[in-house]
Scaffold this motif. Structure first.
Motif, PDB file in Angstrom:
ATOM      1  N   ARG A 276       0.840  -1.201   0.000  1.00 62.59           N
ATOM      2  CA  ARG A 276       0.000   0.000   0.000  1.00 62.59           C
ATOM      3  C   ARG A 276       0.876   1.252   0.000  1.00 62.59           C
ATOM      4  NH1 ARG A 276      -3.847  -1.879   5.041  1.00 62.59           N
ATOM      5  NH2 ARG A 276      -4.467  -3.892   4.159  1.00 62.59           N
ATOM      6  N   GLY A 277       0.247   2.363  -0.288  1.00 61.85           N
ATOM      7  CA  GLY A 277       0.958   3.635  -0.234  1.00 61.85           C
ATOM      8  C   GLY A 277       0.620   4.409   1.018  1.00 61.85           C
ATOM      9  N   GLY A 278       1.025   5.658   1.055  1.00 65.80           N
ATOM     10  CA  GLY A 278       0.722   6.504   2.197  1.00 65.80           C
ATOM     11  C   GLY A 278       1.218   7.919   1.959  1.00 65.80           C
ATOM     12  N   ILE A 279       0.739   8.839   2.779  1.00 73.71           N
ATOM     13  CA  ILE A 279       1.227  10.213   2.736  1.00 73.71           C
ATOM     14  C   ILE A 279       1.327  10.709   4.173  1.00 73.71           C
ATOM     15  CG2 ILE A 279      -1.118  11.084   2.295  1.00 73.71           C
ATOM     16  CD1 ILE A 279       0.183  13.427   0.790  1.00 73.71           C
ATOM     17  N   TRP A 280       2.461  11.294   4.504  1.00 74.30           N
ATOM     18  CA  TRP A 280       2.719  11.747   5.868  1.00 74.30           C
ATOM     19  C   TRP A 280       3.307  13.150   5.841  1.00 74.30           C
ATOM     20  CZ3 TRP A 280       4.087   7.048   3.769  1.00 74.30           C
ATOM     21  CH2 TRP A 280       3.469   5.914   4.299  1.00 74.30           C
ATOM     22  N   VAL A 281       3.231  13.799   6.980  1.00 76.67           N
ATOM     23  CA  VAL A 281       3.771  15.154   7.099  1.00 76.67           C
ATOM     24  C   VAL A 281       4.631  15.231   8.360  1.00 76.67           C
ATOM     25  CG1 VAL A 281       1.719  15.989   8.346  1.00 76.67           C
ATOM     26  CG2 VAL A 281       3.158  17.614   7.094  1.00 76.67           C
ATOM     27  N   LYS A 282       5.693  15.987   8.270  1.00 72.16           N
ATOM     28  CA  LYS A 282       6.507  16.296   9.454  1.00 72.16           C
ATOM     29  C   LYS A 282       6.589  17.807   9.558  1.00 72.16           C
ATOM     30  CE  LYS A 282      10.984  15.173   9.653  1.00 72.16           C
ATOM     31  NZ  LYS A 282      12.175  14.299   9.784  1.00 72.16           N
ATOM     32  N   ARG A 283       5.991  18.348  10.610  1.00 73.62           N
ATOM     33  CA  ARG A 283       5.954  19.801  10.763  1.00 73.62           C
ATOM     34  C   ARG A 283       7.345  20.332  11.096  1.00 73.62           C
ATOM     35  NH1 ARG A 283       0.954  21.905  10.994  1.00 73.62           N
ATOM     36  NH2 ARG A 283       2.102  23.519   9.890  1.00 73.62           N
ATOM     37  N   ALA A 284       7.590  21.553  10.688  1.00 73.94           N
ATOM     38  CA  ALA A 284       8.891  22.177  10.939  1.00 73.94           C
ATOM     39  C   ALA A 284       9.215  22.159  12.433  1.00 73.94           C
ATOM     40  CB  ALA A 284       8.874  23.616  10.428  1.00 73.94           C
ATOM     41  N   GLY A 285      10.406  21.713  12.763  1.00 71.56           N
ATOM     42  CA  GLY A 285      10.843  21.677  14.153  1.00 71.56           C
ATOM     43  C   GLY A 285      10.437  20.430  14.897  1.00 71.56           C
ATOM     44  N   GLU A 286       9.642  19.572  14.270  1.00 70.15           N
ATOM     45  CA  GLU A 286       9.241  18.334  14.936  1.00 70.15           C
ATOM     46  C   GLU A 286      10.062  17.171  14.399  1.00 70.15           C
ATOM     47  OE1 GLU A 286       5.030  17.833  14.825  1.00 70.15           O
ATOM     48  OE2 GLU A 286       4.639  19.754  15.810  1.00 70.15           O
ATOM     49  N   GLU A 287      10.058  16.088  15.156  1.00 70.61           N
ATOM     50  CA  GLU A 287      10.918  14.949  14.827  1.00 70.61           C
ATOM     51  C   GLU A 287      10.178  13.822  14.123  1.00 70.61           C
ATOM     52  OE1 GLU A 287      14.271  14.642  15.259  1.00 70.61           O
ATOM     53  OE2 GLU A 287      14.153  16.777  15.752  1.00 70.61           O
ATOM     54  N   SER A 288       8.872  13.715  14.390  1.00 67.37           N
ATOM     55  CA  SER A 288       8.169  12.512  13.942  1.00 67.37           C
ATOM     56  C   SER A 288       7.239  12.795  12.754  1.00 67.37           C
ATOM     57  CB  SER A 288       7.350  11.927  15.099  1.00 67.37           C
ATOM     58  OG  SER A 288       6.419  12.884  15.552  1.00 67.37           O
ATOM     59  N   TRP A 289       7.066  11.759  11.959  1.00 71.57           N
ATOM     60  CA  TRP A 289       6.108  11.816  10.857  1.00 71.57           C
ATOM     61  C   TRP A 289       4.716  11.525  11.391  1.00 71.57           C
ATOM     62  CZ3 TRP A 289       7.385  13.591   6.186  1.00 71.57           C
ATOM     63  CH2 TRP A 289       8.741  13.589   5.811  1.00 71.57           C
ATOM     64  N   GLN A 290       3.739  12.231  10.852  1.00 71.32           N
ATOM     65  CA  GLN A 290       2.340  12.012  11.234  1.00 71.32           C
ATOM     66  C   GLN A 290       1.493  11.842   9.983  1.00 71.32           C
ATOM     67  OE1 GLN A 290       2.080  15.865  13.401  1.00 71.32           O
ATOM     68  NE2 GLN A 290       1.154  14.646  15.038  1.00 71.32           N
ATOM     69  N   THR A 291       0.376  11.159  10.145  1.00 74.46           N
ATOM     70  CA  THR A 291      -0.605  11.180   9.059  1.00 74.46           C
ATOM     71  C   THR A 291      -1.277  12.553   9.068  1.00 74.46           C
ATOM     72  OG1 THR A 291      -2.431  10.419  10.434  1.00 74.46           O
ATOM     73  CG2 THR A 291      -1.057   8.715   9.399  1.00 74.46           C
TER      74      THR A 291
END
Lengths: 583, 87
Positions: free
Chosen positions: A501-516
């Motif tokens: 499967r695929g996916g799309i994630w974002v990591k906000r500036a200054g944060e360490e972890s990827w989130q949905t």
């Protein structure tokens, strides 16, 4: 792959009793029409403004007779070529053929009048010769900015077609060779990037002008009567040859089910059911039993569903059959109104053409895997991967918008592994090159773009690999997405394994972890949303699905497994687990 | 602009009592976005359609071939997937 022998092919070209034209001349005329369509496409690619035209090639060019029968097409976007039959015939029915004068150009993009979805604009120009209407030249193209609720159209959480852009019934944007300026003004006032729209529309018009000139050259040589008769004969040949191909498929009723995993509005899935009847030289694809239409934008209009079935049947049959109206005559599509495969006004439809369409094409392959296993293909990544963005360009203060395609893995098929990271089967399009991405738009730096190991479904013939793109935001930007195969696997066939499967994630500036996007922004769907504001330093990671495998992985040639490991397509661990490889 | 107020169709001259049916070409309406659909295939009908009377009712079709197929094609008995909660 063809069901017709070479000898039969020759026989099929002897039926020239109607025109008196020899088979060679008939073939030359057919090739002339096809190459005219190709030249129309080159014109659009060379003269357009937007990367979705000149890089992604999301357009198609076609020639029709006065009754709306397709005379020729070329190797463009399959979903558009199928739907334009409906767009053109609707236009001729609504306006009447007598409404056309030399120099007219009709523009039309209304899905509830046969257009694939709102961004796809069709232009139609009549060709008169010696005072007679010979036919029509037409093109359809995806505008990167149709005036939807968010930049680039295809809002992943739209609930009405009105949120997907400015709707245009068939209207004359040119009348007797003169621009209808009032139509232009309305359109340009409703698109975020009017200069791009202006340039792309002009490219479409130039393409029509070129085709008109080419047809005049042909008609000057042979005359309208002869060419009309030749076109009728070419249609009959195409129908005869397509029927012969279908007759080679064992009679039977073949069934398959698949699912659209969510609609951006709720977490519900939308099952689709296909009952494919092959009886002698006819095919009936019946989608009775499919889910009611969705609230969100994954609905297909009837023309899209029919087009997706045509796409599958054309993939399964002899590619040398002339691509005209005759190809489609043996194929009947039943799609109950009010369902996800034939939605009713004003349901949103953007993803029907990009997401549901490839799913339907795959379903035909899935249904026929028992009947013609040597011809079918496992499921592809099944998403056109629309990733859309736009905003204000800090370099000049102007608005920009873009529709970005991404490739997916295609399914394995008899004798061959699936393609890696090719835009899905309904599109025949290309992605936006990294260089264009970074120079044309101010929004992103592309940090990585690579194939994903182990994403292809295991099989005797492995599924193609999906890929991954890592983007860093460089200026404030609004993004939207309408992706699938994030929850439901791309299936393998004949004991082949599923693709990733695929996916799309974002990591906000200054944060360490990827989130949905659900976690970061509270969207309902992790892959269908619109209007998300990102800021410099944020990162987006796009992972695209692989293709399903074909056949038992244990039967895969050991040298191919070793090569997959050496090239990084399959890891040693998965080679051991999936293929029993102990190399 | 030709506005269909819903009465024009009855003036089309079609013999709706005929078993053999008739082609109907109603005016175009730009104020009513509702569509007619082929009773066999479900295709939205732009304008012209074939209307037949059968068993006290009537059916409209996008072409004659579909009117004929409607009498011979064994319809799927698969129920529509209305109960999405079960997914």
């Amino acid at each position: 792959m063809s069901a017709i022998s070479g000898e039969q092919r020759n026989l099929s070209l002897t039926g020239s009793e109607h025109t008196g034209l020899d088979p060679v001349t008939l073939t030359v005329i057919d090739n002339f029409l096809t190459s005219t369509c190709r030249d129309m496409g080159v014109t659009m690619m060379k003269t357009s403004y937007s990367p979705i035209f000149n890089e992604s090639l999301d357009f198609s060019c076609v020639i029709f007779d006065p009754e709306g029968q397709m005379l020729a097409q070329a190797e463009f976007c399959p979903s558009q070529i199928g739907t334009i039959k409906f767009t053109v015939t609707w236009t001729l029915d609504e306006l009447g053929v007598d409404a056309f004068a030399p120099g007219d150009v009709v523009l039309h993009n209304d899905p509830y009048r046969g257009s694939g979805h709102v961004p796809e604009h069709m232009m139609l120009k009549p060709v008169f010769h010696s005072g007679q209407l010979f036919g029509f030249v037409a093109n359809v193209a995806h505008m990167s900015e149709p005036g939807a609720k968010t930049p680039g159209g295809l809002s992943g959480d739209a609930t009405e077609v009105f949120q997907e852009g400015l709707l245009l019934p068939p209207v004359k944007i040119k009348h007797r060779g003169e621009d209808n300026e009032d139509i232009w003004k309305i359109i340009l006032a409703n698109h975020r990037t009017p200069k791009v729209t202006f340039g792309d529309f002009r490219a479409m018009m130039a393409s029509l002008d070129l085709a008109e000139e080419r047809l005049h050259e042909l008609l000057d040589v042979h005359g309208v009567t002869t060419i009309r008769a030749a076109c009728r004969e070419l249609i009959e040949i195409a129908e005869r040859r397509m029927r012969a191909e279908i007759r080679a498929i064992p009679n039977g009723v073949y069934e398959f089910e698949d699912v659209i995993e969510d609609d951006g509005i709720s977490d519900r899935s939308y099952p689709m059911r296909l009952r494919l009847t092959v009886r002698d030289d006819d095919v009936i694809a019946d989608f009775t039993g499919s889910a009611p239409q969705a609230v969100g934008p994954v609905n297909a209009i009837y023309a899209v569903t029919a087009s997706a079935v045509y796409n599958a049947i054309l993939h399964l049959t002899d590619p040398t059959i002339p691509r005209n109206e005759g190809c489609y005559r043996p194929i009947t599509v039943i799609a109950p109104p009010g369902t996800i495969v034939n939605c009713t006004f004003p349901a949103p439809v953007a993803g029907g053409n990009t997401e549901t369409s490839p799913r339907i094409t795959d379903m035909v392959f899935g249904a026929l895997q028992v009947a013609i296993p040597e011809r079918v293909v496992a499921a592809c990544g099944g998403t056109s991967s629309p990733f859309l963005f736009g905003g204000v360009d800090p370099r000049d203060g102007g608005l920009y918008a873009h529709f970005h395609f991404e490739g997916v893995g295609w399914g394995g098929r008899a004798g061959l592994d699936g393609n890696d990271m090719v835009v899905t089967i309904n599109g025949n399009c290309r992605n936006t090159p990294v260089e264009v991405f970074e120079t044309r738009y101010p929004a992103f730096l592309i940090e990585e773009y690579r194939l994903l190991p182990d994403s292809g479904g295991p099989g005797e013939f492995r599924g193609g690999l999906g890929g991954e793109r890592l983007l860093t935001v460089t200026s404030d930007v609004t993004v939207s997405a309408l992706l699938n195969r994030m929850k439901a696997d791309p299936w393998g066939i004949l004991d082949g394994g599923n693709g990733a499967r695929g996916g799309i994630w974002v990591k906000r500036a200054g944060e360490e972890s990827w989130q949905t996007f659900v976690e970061a922004f509270g969207t309902i769907s992790p892959s269908k949303f619109s209007g998300i504001r990102l800021r410099p330093g944020d990162q987006v990671r796009l992972a695209m699905p692989g293709g399903g495998g074909y056949g038992d992985p244990e039967r895969r040639d050991r040298a191919s497994v070793a090569r997959d490991i050496a090239e990084g397509f399959v890891t040693s661990d998965r080679a051991s687990a999936d293929y029993g490889y102990r190399g | 602009m030709n506005v269909d107020d819903g009465r024009a169709e009855s003036d089309s001259g079609a013999d709706i009592a005929s078993q053999s049916g008739a082609w109907i070409t109603p005016p175009i309406s730009y104020v009513d976005p509702r569509r007619r659909f082929c009773a066999f295939c479900g295709r939205p009908i732009a304008r012209r359609f074939w209307r037949v009377s059968r068993g006290g009712g009537e059916g409209i079709f996008c072409d004659l071939a579909h009117a004929r197929l409607d009498t011979t094609y064994p319809r799927s008995t698969t129920p529509r997937l209305d109960d999405l909660e079960s997914n």
